[in-house]
Design a protein around this motif. Structure first.
Motif, PDB file in Angstrom:
ATOM      1  N   GLY A   1       0.651  -1.441  -0.102  1.00 17.40           N
ATOM      2  CA  GLY A   1       0.000   0.063   0.115  1.00 17.40           C
ATOM      3  C   GLY A   1       0.936   0.928   0.187  1.00 17.40           C
ATOM      4  O   GLY A   1       0.612   2.374  -0.706  1.00 17.40           O
ATOM      5  N   MET A   2       1.968   1.300   0.612  1.00 12.93           N
ATOM      6  CA  MET A   2       2.444   2.422   0.895  1.00 12.93           C
ATOM      7  C   MET A   2       2.937   2.816  -0.272  1.00 12.93           C
ATOM      8  O   MET A   2       3.174   4.187  -1.214  1.00 12.93           O
ATOM      9  N   LEU A   3       3.594   2.084  -1.768  1.00 14.56           N
ATOM     10  CA  LEU A   3       4.195   2.202  -2.611  1.00 14.56           C
ATOM     11  C   LEU A   3       2.927   2.352  -3.361  1.00 14.56           C
ATOM     12  O   LEU A   3       3.344   4.000  -4.632  1.00 14.56           O
ATOM     13  N   VAL A   4       2.039   2.459  -3.397  1.00 12.72           N
ATOM     14  CA  VAL A   4       1.173   2.845  -4.321  1.00 12.72           C
ATOM     15  C   VAL A   4       0.845   3.593  -4.039  1.00 12.72           C
ATOM     16  O   VAL A   4       0.657   5.237  -4.739  1.00 12.72           O
ATOM     17  N   GLU A   5       0.839   4.931  -2.478  1.00 15.96           N
ATOM     18  CA  GLU A   5       0.588   6.064  -2.544  1.00 15.96           C
ATOM     19  C   GLU A   5       1.705   7.189  -2.076  1.00 15.96           C
ATOM     20  O   GLU A   5       1.558   8.266  -2.900  1.00 15.96           O
ATOM     21  N   GLN A   6       3.264   6.092  -2.977  1.00 13.65           N
ATOM     22  CA  GLN A   6       4.203   7.373  -2.768  1.00 13.65           C
ATOM     23  C   GLN A   6       3.953   7.679  -4.277  1.00 13.65           C
ATOM     24  O   GLN A   6       3.966   8.966  -4.733  1.00 13.65           O
ATOM     25  N   ASP A   7       3.891   6.397  -5.303  1.00  9.82           N
ATOM     26  CA  ASP A   7       3.147   7.010  -6.595  1.00  9.82           C
ATOM     27  C   ASP A   7       2.371   8.128  -6.587  1.00  9.82           C
ATOM     28  O   ASP A   7       2.395   8.158  -7.730  1.00  9.82           O
ATOM     29  N   MET A   8       1.117   7.573  -6.528  1.00  7.88           N
ATOM     30  CA  MET A   8       0.112   8.492  -5.759  1.00  7.88           C
ATOM     31  C   MET A   8       0.591   9.871  -6.175  1.00  7.88           C
ATOM     32  O   MET A   8      -0.109  11.422  -6.938  1.00  7.88           O
ATOM     33  N   ASP A   9       1.072   9.801  -5.007  1.00 12.04           N
ATOM     34  CA  ASP A   9       1.682  11.554  -4.408  1.00 12.04           C
ATOM     35  C   ASP A   9       2.105  12.444  -5.922  1.00 12.04           C
ATOM     36  O   ASP A   9       2.074  13.559  -5.979  1.00 12.04           O
ATOM     37  N   ALA A  10       3.363  11.487  -6.403  1.00  5.32           N
ATOM     38  CA  ALA A  10       4.010  11.694  -7.375  1.00  5.32           C
ATOM     39  C   ALA A  10       2.652  12.468  -8.722  1.00  5.32           C
ATOM     40  O   ALA A  10       3.158  13.248  -9.398  1.00  5.32           O
TER      41      ALA A  10
ATOM     42  N   ALA B   1       3.174  19.087 -11.890  1.00  6.97           N
ATOM     43  CA  ALA B   1       3.522  19.287 -13.105  1.00  6.97           C
ATOM     44  C   ALA B   1       2.777  18.306 -13.606  1.00  6.97           C
ATOM     45  O   ALA B   1       2.589  17.755 -15.372  1.00  6.97           O
ATOM     46  N   ALA B   2       2.585  17.221 -12.953  1.00 10.51           N
ATOM     47  CA  ALA B   2       1.509  15.563 -13.349  1.00 10.51           C
ATOM     48  C   ALA B   2       0.719  15.739 -13.971  1.00 10.51           C
ATOM     49  O   ALA B   2      -0.059  15.017 -14.787  1.00 10.51           O
ATOM     50  N   ILE B   3       0.088  16.596 -13.089  1.00 16.54           N
ATOM     51  CA  ILE B   3      -1.330  17.311 -13.207  1.00 16.54           C
ATOM     52  C   ILE B   3      -1.635  17.138 -14.554  1.00 16.54           C
ATOM     53  O   ILE B   3      -2.143  17.449 -15.547  1.00 16.54           O
ATOM     54  N   LYS B   4      -0.181  18.719 -15.094  1.00 15.25           N
ATOM     55  CA  LYS B   4      -0.283  19.502 -16.514  1.00 15.25           C
ATOM     56  C   LYS B   4       0.297  18.122 -17.390  1.00 15.25           C
ATOM     57  O   LYS B   4      -0.959  18.682 -18.691  1.00 15.25           O
ATOM     58  N   ASP B   5       0.834  17.008 -17.544  1.00 11.84           N
ATOM     59  CA  ASP B   5       1.004  16.376 -17.811  1.00 11.84           C
ATOM     60  C   ASP B   5       0.301  15.575 -18.643  1.00 11.84           C
ATOM     61  O   ASP B   5      -0.651  15.084 -19.843  1.00 11.84           O
ATOM     62  N   GLY B   6      -1.278  14.871 -17.621  1.00 10.50           N
ATOM     63  CA  GLY B   6      -2.210  14.716 -17.616  1.00 10.50           C
ATOM     64  C   GLY B   6      -3.182  15.090 -19.135  1.00 10.50           C
ATOM     65  O   GLY B   6      -3.460  14.265 -20.211  1.00 10.50           O
ATOM     66  N   GLN B   7      -3.919  16.335 -18.334  1.00 15.39           N
ATOM     67  CA  GLN B   7      -4.573  17.410 -19.461  1.00 15.39           C
ATOM     68  C   GLN B   7      -3.746  17.515 -20.581  1.00 15.39           C
ATOM     69  O   GLN B   7      -4.355  17.101 -21.349  1.00 15.39           O
ATOM     70  N   LEU B   8      -2.744  17.756 -20.660  1.00 15.45           N
ATOM     71  CA  LEU B   8      -1.745  17.782 -21.977  1.00 15.45           C
ATOM     72  C   LEU B   8      -2.383  16.624 -22.935  1.00 15.45           C
ATOM     73  O   LEU B   8      -2.506  16.500 -24.090  1.00 15.45           O
ATOM     74  N   ARG B   9      -1.943  15.138 -22.300  1.00 16.59           N
ATOM     75  CA  ARG B   9      -2.574  13.906 -22.575  1.00 16.59           C
ATOM     76  C   ARG B   9      -3.809  13.797 -23.290  1.00 16.59           C
ATOM     77  O   ARG B   9      -3.991  13.275 -24.780  1.00 16.59           O
TER      78      ARG B   9
ATOM     79  N   LEU C   1       2.440  25.819 -24.379  1.00 21.45           N
ATOM     80  CA  LEU C   1       3.260  25.960 -24.192  1.00 21.45           C
ATOM     81  C   LEU C   1       4.198  25.455 -22.653  1.00 21.45           C
ATOM     82  O   LEU C   1       5.491  25.730 -23.223  1.00 21.45           O
ATOM     83  N   ASP C   2       3.515  25.224 -22.094  1.00 19.88           N
ATOM     84  CA  ASP C   2       4.357  24.618 -20.546  1.00 19.88           C
ATOM     85  C   ASP C   2       5.258  23.611 -21.680  1.00 19.88           C
ATOM     86  O   ASP C   2       5.469  22.602 -20.096  1.00 19.88           O
ATOM     87  N   HIS C   3       5.029  22.240 -22.164  1.00 21.83           N
ATOM     88  CA  HIS C   3       5.104  21.798 -22.778  1.00 21.83           C
ATOM     89  C   HIS C   3       6.260  21.461 -23.623  1.00 21.83           C
ATOM     90  O   HIS C   3       5.179  21.363 -24.979  1.00 21.83           O
ATOM     91  N   PRO C   4       7.499  20.849 -23.834  1.00 25.64           N
ATOM     92  CA  PRO C   4       8.821  20.968 -24.949  1.00 25.64           C
ATOM     93  C   PRO C   4       7.879  20.600 -25.295  1.00 25.64           C
ATOM     94  O   PRO C   4       8.441  21.422 -26.876  1.00 25.64           O
ATOM     95  N   PRO C   5       7.539  19.206 -25.753  1.00 29.88           N
ATOM     96  CA  PRO C   5       7.904  19.082 -27.542  1.00 29.88           C
ATOM     97  C   PRO C   5       6.367  19.573 -27.864  1.00 29.88           C
ATOM     98  O   PRO C   5       6.129  19.459 -29.392  1.00 29.88           O
ATOM     99  N   ALA C   6       5.757  20.326 -27.458  1.00 29.46           N
ATOM    100  CA  ALA C   6       4.346  20.844 -27.897  1.00 29.46           C
ATOM    101  C   ALA C   6       4.524  22.467 -28.108  1.00 29.46           C
ATOM    102  O   ALA C   6       3.358  22.963 -28.587  1.00 29.46           O
TER     103      ALA C   6
END
Lengths: 422, 113
Positions: free
Chosen positions: A96-105, A110-118, A229-234
């Motif tokens: 469970g701990m690992l799941v939560e750490q991954d979740m925090d990331a 930045a990860a949320i923005k990346d998700g929005q871009l995807r 504009l926040d994402h280099p390839p785009a």
């Protein structure tokens, strides 16, 4: 809990977009519906609690934390039930701990923005039609309800619903919808840019009579473009160009409506009302757009808007520069509308007779016959040439073709001017 | 001056984030108005939809409450008003009616000394 009791504009919508994007990334595109349900539930709980206890000082963090907890709960439950969840419950993530750490990331900004871009790129999947792409972007990324989208496009609720449901099916059926490598970004970027461009235009020129709704569409398009504009390839020259053209056009929005809410075309606008911050921002984006070899349609359109933004009065417009820019634009994106705009610039530069000649010489002029602006242009040139009698029927045609009540009122007023001056 | 409890029952969840935002604003405005006129004792709390019911001499425990969705108590507040009709008048300003909810107004029973 602090009781701020005021909310940032569109907080719920913004958070809905952010959370659906990231939850779909976690659950996988096939479970888009689950992601949407969870987000709806989290937002409803926020609503209930905040109604009574007041809005917390950082409402966004509250929603993120609540969403994260729900996701961890769901994944734990699935793990216990032996279900397999795509990313987090593989062999090395069974505690469970690992799941939560991954979740925090996953829930870092930045990860949320990346998700929005995807998600933005997924919504512009090549198999989804243009109209549906825009509806999908508005619903999933901007958190607009079906009713609101229908209102914005003057479509029926059922028509939008059908469009969105079909598009979501395509999205959910594509396992790799959110897997974006830089090559995919490059390939699909033009489609995404085009969808954002159309979204902005719908706001700027759209059929909805309510200016507020259209301004919202412009704002959403600008917000999503800045995500690119926040994402280099785009973050390409053309993305900067698109952002620049949106800022420079949006800067004029405060001057486009008169006190009665009526439409005011650029040549009659009170330029002191133009938003100087947006103009500065637009110019900064335009400067950055010129990198490399690429100088495409968005940059040129932005450059034209920039010439207008830089002229304190319409008489001081550098029309020669505008004509040259339209010449370049016609080479890249030849269309009757571009030719019409070029003819208007020629007319401003060299007088109404030259303008009329240019209009009559437009190749494919028949494409413009349903476009109110075409008739209005003829009307303005005739009026300026002192031929009220010839101007009048043109304004009447423009009035009949107007896309919203404000345009109609404006053309009707111009027709009255012809009668008065006769 | 007496105290009254408002039980909020059975409103519908808004369909879109924009509607949610509008509801927050309306509820904030309502509580603010009550509070500024000195009528609000306690904004109260929202209640979870689920809970347990302990019943009878055997103290058996069931899932509950078992009301219909429209009868669920979703939250409560405490206000001060001159009398029950005044409390009812004040309740009419509640935004819950717009989303299909109802407000039950109940006086707190106190012994007058």
């Amino acid at each position: 809990m602090g009781q701020v009791d005021t909310l940032v504009d569109h907080l719920f919508r913004r958070e809905a977009g952010r959370m659906v994007a990231i939850l779909t990334r976690i659950f996988g595109p096939a479970r888009l519906a689950l992601a949407e349900d969870v987000v709806q539930d989290v937002l409803c709980r926020a609503l209930e609690v905040w109604k009574f206890r007041g809005v917390p000082e950082n409402p966004s963090a509250w929603i993120v934390a609540a969403a994260k907890n729900r996701v961890v709960d769901i994944l734990r439950r699935e793990k216990t039930a032996g279900a397999f969840s795509r990313m987090f419950l593989d062999a090395n993530a069974d505690d469970g701990m690992l799941v939560e750490q991954d979740m925090d990331a996953m829930f870092q900004p930045a990860a949320i923005k990346d998700g929005q871009l995807r998600m933005m790129f997924a919504c512009c999947h090549p198999r989804i039609g243009e109209d549906a792409q825009i509806a999908l972007v508005l619903q999933i990324l901007c958190g607009l309800g079906t009713g609101e989208i229908a209102a914005a496009f003057l479509a029926t609720h059922a028509a939008i619903e059908k469009r969105v449901v079909r598009a979501k099916k395509i999205l959910a059926g594509s396992k790799r919808a959110l897997e974006l490598d830089p090559a995919d970004v490059v390939m699909r970027l033009p489609t995404v840019q085009h969808a954002l461009y159309l979204l902005f235009n719908e706001g700027y020129h759209g059929a909805n009579p309510q200016l507020a709704i259209r301004v919202d569409l412009c704002r959403e398009a600008m917000y999503l473009t800045e995500l690119l504009l926040d994402h280099p390839p785009a973050r390409t020259g053309s993305s900067y160009g698109l952002a620049a053209l949106m800022c420079l056009h949006a800067a004029r929005l405060p001057a486009r409506a008169n006190a009665a809410g009526g439409f005011v075309p650029m040549e009659f606008q009170d330029r002191s009302k133009w938003d100087q911050d947006l103009i500065l921002k637009g110019h900064s984006f335009l400067g950055k757009s010129a990198h490399g070899w690429e100088f495409g349609a968005y940059q040129i359109e932005a450059a034209i808007a920039s010439v207008h933004a830089s002229a304190p009065r319409i008489e001081e417009t550098d029309w020669a520069a505008v004509v040259t820019l339209y010449d370049s634009l016609s080479r890249i994106k030849p269309s009757a509308v571009v030719a019409l705009n070029r003819a208007i610039a020629v007319g401003q530069h060299k007088g109404p007779e030259r303008g009329l000649e240019e209009v009559r010489a437009i190749a494919g002029r028949e494409d413009l016959l349903g476009y109110p602006f075409y008739w209005a242009t003829l009307g303005e040139f005739e009026l300026r040439a002192g031929r009220q009698g010839l101007a009048l029927p043109n304004f009447q045609k423009a009035e009949a073709l107007a896309r919203n009540p404000f345009e109609r009122a404006h053309y009707s007023a111009r027709a009255d001017t012809c009668c008065r001056e006769r | 001056m007496s105290q009254f409890v408002y039980f909020y029952r059975g409103w519908e969840a808004p369909a879109s984030p924009t509607e949610m935002q509008q509801q927050i604003q309306k509820w904030s405005a309502w509580f603010k108005q009550l509070s500024e006129s000195g009528r609000l004792t306690d904004r109260g709390y929202p209640l979870e939809r689920t809970g347990k019911v302990v019943v009878g001499k055997t103290k058996s425990i069931t899932d509950g409450p078992y009301a219909e969705a429209k009868d669920f108590v979703g939250g409560y507040s405490i206000v001060e008003a001159d009398d029950i009709m005044h409390a009812v008048e004040l309740a009419k300003g509640c935004p819950t009616f717009e989303s299909g909810g109802s407000v039950e107004v109940r006086p707190l029973l106190v012994m007058k000394s």
